[in-house]
Enzyme design. Structure first.
Site, PDB file in Angstrom:
ATOM      1  N   GLN A  57       0.882  -1.147   0.086  1.00 37.68           N
ATOM      2  CA  GLN A  57      -0.061   0.142  -0.073  1.00 37.68           C
ATOM      3  C   GLN A  57       0.868   1.197   0.117  1.00 37.68           C
ATOM      4  OE1 GLN A  57       0.580  -2.110   2.385  1.00 37.68           O
ATOM      5  NE2 GLN A  57       0.833  -0.677   4.349  1.00 37.68           N
ATOM      6  N   SER A  58       2.140   1.049  -0.277  1.00 37.54           N
ATOM      7  CA  SER A  58       2.983   2.293  -0.002  1.00 37.54           C
ATOM      8  C   SER A  58       2.694   3.447  -1.184  1.00 37.54           C
ATOM      9  CB  SER A  58       4.604   1.855   0.005  1.00 37.54           C
ATOM     10  OG  SER A  58       5.243   1.761  -1.288  1.00 37.54           O
ATOM     11  N   ASN A  59       2.929   4.641  -0.752  1.00 40.83           N
ATOM     12  CA  ASN A  59       2.914   5.567  -1.927  1.00 40.83           C
ATOM     13  C   ASN A  59       3.992   5.658  -2.810  1.00 40.83           C
ATOM     14  OD1 ASN A  59       0.501   6.893  -0.941  1.00 40.83           O
ATOM     15  ND2 ASN A  59       1.485   8.124   0.488  1.00 40.83           N
ATOM     16  N   ALA A  61       5.438   2.900  -3.999  1.00 43.64           N
ATOM     17  CA  ALA A  61       5.254   2.043  -4.923  1.00 43.64           C
ATOM     18  C   ALA A  61       4.399   2.391  -6.021  1.00 43.64           C
ATOM     19  CB  ALA A  61       4.860   0.682  -4.331  1.00 43.64           C
TER      20      ALA A  61
END
Length: 104
Positions: A57-59, A61
């Site tokens: 869920q990383s920004n 990525a």
């Protein structure tokens, strides 16, 4: 911004504000500024694929996927903890796609 400029003792047009949320890439933010340098360096070296790691869920990525899509580069996102290299969409059993990360 005119009132803030006056409060700071600046003349009209002397206060500049950079809005990271308006950078135009997947929601923007400070991670876009970092990607400007890292992706720029990758392009200068002739890279055709971006590889990065982070939580699903990383920004970072999500923004890396968006930058790669915009520039026509392949993107490999490495998510820790997955033995088979694919994150599955909860309830669907299908792999997460960049569209899922970008909210499309």
């Amino acid at each position: 911004m005119p009132r803030l400029a006056r409060a700071l003792g600046l003349g009209e047009g002397d206060l500049w504000v950079k809005r990271d949320d308006l950078t135009g890439l997947g929601g923007g933010g400070n991670k876009v500024r970092k990607l400007e340098w890292t992706v720029g360096g990758a392009l200068a070296e002739g890279a055709d694929t971006l590889v990065t790691t982070g939580a699903a869920q990383s920004n970072h990525a999500r923004l890396t996927a968006a930058a790669g899509a915009r520039l026509g580069l392949d993107v490999v996102l490495v998510f820790p903890g997955e033995r088979h290299g694919r994150i599955r969409q909860p309830g669907s059993g299908r792999p997460v796609r960049s569209e899922d990360l970008l909210g499309r």
